[in-house]
Design an enzyme around this catalytic site. Structure first.
Site, short mmCIF file in Angstrom:
data_model
loop_
_atom_site.label_atom_id
_atom_site.label_comp_id
_atom_site.label_asym_id
_atom_site.label_seq_id
_atom_site.Cartn_x
_atom_site.Cartn_y
_atom_site.Cartn_z
N ALA A 1 0.86 -1.19 0.00
CA ALA A 1 0.00 0.00 0.00
C ALA A 1 0.90 1.24 0.00
O ALA A 1 2.13 1.12 0.09
CB ALA A 1 -0.90 -0.01 1.23
N ASN B 1 0.93 3.88 2.19
CA ASN B 1 1.12 4.70 3.39
C ASN B 1 2.46 4.49 4.09
O ASN B 1 2.97 5.41 4.73
CB ASN B 1 -0.06 4.52 4.36
CG ASN B 1 -0.28 3.08 4.74
OD1 ASN B 1 0.25 2.17 4.10
ND2 ASN B 1 -1.05 2.87 5.79
N VAL C 1 -9.63 -3.90 1.53
CA VAL C 1 -10.41 -5.14 1.57
C VAL C 1 -10.84 -5.60 0.17
O VAL C 1 -10.68 -6.78 -0.17
CB VAL C 1 -11.60 -5.01 2.54
CG1 VAL C 1 -12.52 -6.23 2.45
CG2 VAL C 1 -11.10 -4.83 3.96
N GLU D 1 -3.05 -8.18 4.77
CA GLU D 1 -3.08 -7.09 5.77
C GLU D 1 -3.96 -6.00 5.18
O GLU D 1 -3.53 -5.24 4.31
CB GLU D 1 -1.67 -6.55 6.00
CG GLU D 1 -0.73 -7.52 6.69
CD GLU D 1 -1.13 -7.80 8.12
OE1 GLU D 1 -2.01 -7.11 8.66
OE2 GLU D 1 -0.56 -8.74 8.69
N CYS E 1 -3.66 2.04 8.71
CA CYS E 1 -4.71 1.02 8.63
C CYS E 1 -5.32 0.71 9.99
O CYS E 1 -6.50 0.41 10.10
CB CYS E 1 -4.14 -0.25 8.03
SG CYS E 1 -2.66 -0.79 8.88
N GLU F 1 1.87 -10.48 10.39
CA GLU F 1 3.22 -10.02 10.08
C GLU F 1 3.94 -9.82 11.41
O GLU F 1 3.33 -9.72 12.47
CB GLU F 1 3.15 -8.70 9.29
CG GLU F 1 2.51 -8.91 7.93
CD GLU F 1 2.86 -7.85 6.91
OE1 GLU F 1 2.45 -6.70 7.10
OE2 GLU F 1 3.53 -8.18 5.92
P1 NAD Z 1 -5.23 -0.86 -2.69
O1 NAD Z 1 -5.97 -2.07 -2.26
O2 NAD Z 1 -5.86 0.05 -3.65
O3 NAD Z 1 -3.83 -1.27 -3.33
C1 NAD Z 1 -2.90 -2.06 -2.63
C2 NAD Z 1 -1.92 -2.67 -3.60
O4 NAD Z 1 -2.57 -3.69 -4.34
C3 NAD Z 1 -1.35 -1.70 -4.63
O5 NAD Z 1 0.02 -1.99 -4.80
C4 NAD Z 1 -2.13 -2.05 -5.89
O6 NAD Z 1 -1.44 -1.76 -7.08
C5 NAD Z 1 -2.30 -3.54 -5.73
N1 NAD Z 1 -3.41 -4.14 -6.46
C6 NAD Z 1 -4.60 -3.56 -6.80
N2 NAD Z 1 -5.36 -4.46 -7.46
C7 NAD Z 1 -4.68 -5.62 -7.52
C8 NAD Z 1 -4.95 -6.92 -8.05
N3 NAD Z 1 -6.11 -7.20 -8.64
N4 NAD Z 1 -4.02 -7.88 -7.92
C9 NAD Z 1 -2.85 -7.63 -7.29
N5 NAD Z 1 -2.53 -6.41 -6.78
C10 NAD Z 1 -3.44 -5.42 -6.88
O7 NAD Z 1 -4.85 -0.12 -1.32
P2 NAD Z 1 -4.13 1.31 -1.14
O8 NAD Z 1 -5.12 2.35 -1.52
O9 NAD Z 1 -2.79 1.28 -1.77
O10 NAD Z 1 -3.88 1.32 0.43
C11 NAD Z 1 -4.84 1.70 1.36
C12 NAD Z 1 -5.49 0.49 1.99
O11 NAD Z 1 -4.49 -0.36 2.55
C13 NAD Z 1 -6.40 0.86 3.14
O12 NAD Z 1 -7.58 0.08 3.09
C14 NAD Z 1 -5.62 0.49 4.37
O13 NAD Z 1 -6.37 0.23 5.48
C15 NAD Z 1 -4.83 -0.68 3.89
N6 NAD Z 1 -3.64 -0.86 4.70
C16 NAD Z 1 -3.55 -1.95 5.53
C17 NAD Z 1 -2.45 -2.13 6.32
C18 NAD Z 1 -2.34 -3.33 7.24
O14 NAD Z 1 -1.24 -3.69 7.64
N7 NAD Z 1 -3.41 -3.98 7.62
C19 NAD Z 1 -1.39 -1.23 6.27
C20 NAD Z 1 -1.50 -0.13 5.41
C21 NAD Z 1 -2.62 0.03 4.63
#
Ligand code: NAD
Length: 481
Positions: A148, A150, A227, A247, A281, A455
Site C-alpha cells: 500500500a 502509506n 479489503v 493485511e 490502517c 506479520e
Molecule cells: P489498494 O488495495 O488500492 O492497493 C494495494 C496494492 O494492491 C497496490 O500496490 C495495488 O497496485 C495492488 N493491487 C490492486 N489491485 C490488484 C490486483 N487485482 N491484484 C494484485 N494487486 C493489486 O490499497 P491502497 O489504496 O494502496 O492502500 C490503502 C489500503 O491499505 C487501506 O484500506 C488500508 O487500510 C490498507 N492498509 C492496511 C495495512 C495493514 O497492515 N493492515 C497497512 C497499510 C494500509
C-alpha cells in the site's frame, strides 16, 4: 537521492520505457518529481526467473549466514536514515518529523529482528519408541509482496525480512502511488551482501500485481491494501492453493471510559486518528467516549488539534503533511461532506487548506451515530468520529458491530475492566492505555474482513515457511502381507 530506474532485478536497476508511464507526485506541492514505468511482461519474466534461480541457492545457506546479510542491511538503513526518511517524505508527503522515527527505522528493526531469528529456525525431534521423526522448516520458494502507499519503506521490509530469513526470494510490487522507497531497500540489501535476484522490485498498477500472483512459480503472496483488493488477491492465490497473508483495512474502535486519564486518552486518540495524516490502517477512528468524560475529552482534543502544525513536511517543526494524493484528498473531503450532511456535529477542521498540495485540516465530528457513513466506512484521513456510550456491554457490542477487525483500543484505569473488555473485542491487535504502537516483536494483523495471517514477530515465520515431517524407521518394516 532518487533511484535511477523503475525496477530493481537480479541485483541491479532495470529500465524498460515501453511500460506504461507512472508519474510520482510530491503531495505537498502537486509537482511531478519522478516517473517510473510499469513492468512489461518481459520485466516480470526477468524478475520471476532470477528470483527462482537465486532462491534455490539461498535456501542452501545456513540461517546464520542469511541473518548476517539482513542485519548488515539494517545497519546501512540506520546509517542512511535521514536520506531514506526524506525520500519517504517525498514519496508519501508524511512529515519528516515522523518519517525520521517511524519508517526506515521500522524497516531496519524488521531486518535486524528476522536477521537475529534466522539462525534459530529449527524443526523438532519426536521420539516414537525405537523409531523417531523430525520436522524441518522449509522455505516456500518465490514470495510476492504487494504494498500500500502509506508506509512504502516499512512494508517493503516487513515482508522482505521474514521472507529472506526463511530462505525465500521476494518480488515486491510497491503501490503505484509511492514507487520510490522500495527500490532503495532492494539496493541496500544487495550492498549488504544479498545475492542478486533474491529481492526484486517491479513497478506497476494492479495488473502487474495480479500477473505475479497468478504465475505458477510464485508460492506465496503477502498483500497490504484495501479489503476489495484483498478479496481479489486472496481468491487468485486460493485458486492455485498458494499461501497468503492479507493485511487489509479497518474501522477500529477506540473506547474511552469515564475512569480514564483524559489527557492520556486524548494523546491516544491523537495517535489513533492524526498520525501520518490519518493514513494508518490500524487507526481507531470510531472513538466511543463514555458520557461522563465526553465534554472534557472533546474540549481538550479540540485545543490540542488547534496546536497541530500542518504544512511543509520537510520542515521538522511540522507535525502533519498533506494527504498522499489528490484522489485520497477527494475521498476524505467527500466523507467530511457526508458527516455534515448526515447530521454529525463538526467540532473542528472540516475543510481543505487553501494552499498547494493535498492538505485537509484535522477534523473531529461529535454526536456520530453507528449508522452514519463516517462511522461505518474506512476514510483513511485525519477525520475522527466521536460516538457516545453509556455502559460496558453496550459499547462492546457496538465496537464489534463491523465487518472489520484489525485493531481496537481502550483507555481505563480499571485493570480488570481493561482485560475483560479486551477479551471480548474482535480485533487482531488491541491496545490498553496506548494506541498504534506496532513494534516488530509483536504479531500484527487482522481478524474478520481485515485479513488473514500475521506479520512481524515469530508468528510471521509460520507464514513464510512450511513444515516437512520425516519419519525414520529404525527396525525392519512390520508388514502383515
Ligand atoms: P489498494 O488495495 O488500492 O492497493 C494495494 C496494492 O494492491 C497496490 O500496490 C495495488 O497496485 C495492488 N493491487 C490492486 N489491485 C490488484 C490486483 N487485482 N491484484 C494484485 N494487486 C493489486 O490499497 P491502497 O489504496 O494502496 O492502500 C490503502 C489500503 O491499505 C487501506 O484500506 C488500508 O487500510 C490498507 N492498509 C492496511 C495495512 C495493514 O497492515 N493492515 C497497512 C497499510 C494500509
Amino acid at each position: 537521492m532518487q533511484p535511477t530506474a523503475s525496477h530493481f532485478i537480479n541485483g541491479r536497476y532495470v529500465e524498460d520505457t515501453t511500460g506504461e508511464a507512472i508519474e510520482v507526485i510530491y503531495p505537498a506541492t502537486g509537482e511531478v518529481i519522478a516517473q517510473v514505468h510499469a513492468a512489461t511482461p518481459a520485466v516480470i519474466e526477468q524478475a520471476l526467473a532470477s528470483a527462482e534461480a537465486a532462491q534455490r541457492e539461498w535456501a542452501k545457506r545456513s540461517g546464520t549466514e542469511r541473518g548476517r546479510v539482513l542485519r548488515r542491511a539494517a545497519d546501512i538503513i540506520r546509517e542512511r536514515n535521514r536520506e531514506l526518511s526524506i525520500l519517504e517524505t517525498y514519496d508519501t508527503g508524511k512529515a519528516l518529523q515522523e518519517t525520521l522515527y517511524a519508517d526506515a527505522t521500522s524497516g531496519a528493526d524488521a531486518l535486524e529482528y528476522f536477521g537475529g531469528l534466522a539462525g534459530a529456525l529449527t524443526g523438532e525431534h519426536i521420539q516414537l519408541g525405537a523409531d523417531f521423526a523430525y520436522t524441518k522448516r522449509m522455505p516456500l520458494g518465490v514470495c510476492v509482496g504487494i504494498g500500500a502507499w502509506n508506509y512504502p519503506t516499512q512494508i517493503a521490509c516487513w515482508k522482505g525480512a521474514p521472507a529472506l530469513a526463511c530462505g525465500n526470494a521476494m518480488i515486491f510490487k510497491p503501490s503505484e502511488t509511492t514507487p520510490l522507497c522500495a527500490l532503495k531497500v532492494a539496493a541496500i540489501l544487495v550492498e549488504a551482501g544479498l545475492p542478486a535476484g533474491l529481492y526484486n522490485v517491479v513497478q506497476g498498477m494492479g495488473a502487474v500485481g495480479s500477473a505475479l500472483v497468478e504465475d505458477p512459480r510464485v508460492a506465496k503472496v503477502s498483500l497490504t491494501g484495501s479489503v476489495p483488493t484483498g478479496k481479489k488477491v486472496y481468491a487468485a492465490a486460493a485458486a492455485q492453493m498458494k499461501h497468503a497473508t492479507m493485511e487489509l483495512g479497518g474501522k477500529s474502535p477506540l473506547i474511552i471510559f469515564n475512569d480514564a486519564d483524559v489527557e492520556n486518552a486524548v494523546s491516544g486518540a491523537m495517535l489513533a486518528n492524526m498520525y501520518s495524516t490519518g493514513q494508518v490502517c490500524s487507526n481507531g477512528t470510531r472513538v466511543f467516549v463514555q458520557k461522563g468524560v465526553k465534554d472534557a475529552f472533546l474540549e481538550r482534543f479540540a485545543e490540542r488539534c488547534a496546536a497541530i502544525k500542518l504544512g511543509d513536511p520537510l520542515d521538522e517543526e511540522t507535525h502533519l503533511g498533506p494527504m498522499v494524493s489528490e484522489a485520497q484528498m477527494d475521498i476524505v473531503l467527500s466523507y467530511i461532506a457526508k458527516g455534515k450532511a448526515e447530521g454529525a456535529t463538526l467540532v473542528c477542521g472540516g475543510e481543505q487548506l487553501e494552499r498547494d498540495g493535498f492538505y485537509v485540516a484535522p477534523t473531529v465530528f461529535a454526536d456520530v451515530t453507528d449508522g452514519m457513513s463516517i462511522a461505518k466506512e474506512e476514510i483513511f484521513g485525519p477525520v475522527m468520529a466521536v460516538l457516545d456510550f453509556e455502559d460496558e456491554d453496550e459499547v462492546i457490542a457496538r465496537a464489534n458491530d463491523t465487518p472489520y477487525g484489525l485493531s481496537a483500543g481502550i483507555f481505563t484505569n480499571d485493570i480488570t475492566r481493561a482485560h475483560r473488555v479486551v477479551d471480548q473485542l474482535e480485533a487482531g491487535t488491541c491496545w490498553i492505555n496506548t494506541y498504534n504502537l506496532a513494534p516488530v516483536e509483536v504479531p500484527f494483523g487482522g481478524v474478520k474482513a481485515s485479513g488473514v495471517g500475521r506479520e512481524n514477530a515469530k508468528a510471521a515465520i509460520e507464514h513464510y515457511s512450511e513444515i516437512k515431517s520425516v519419519y525414520v524407521g529404525m527396525t525392519p518394516v512390520d508388514s502383515a502381507y
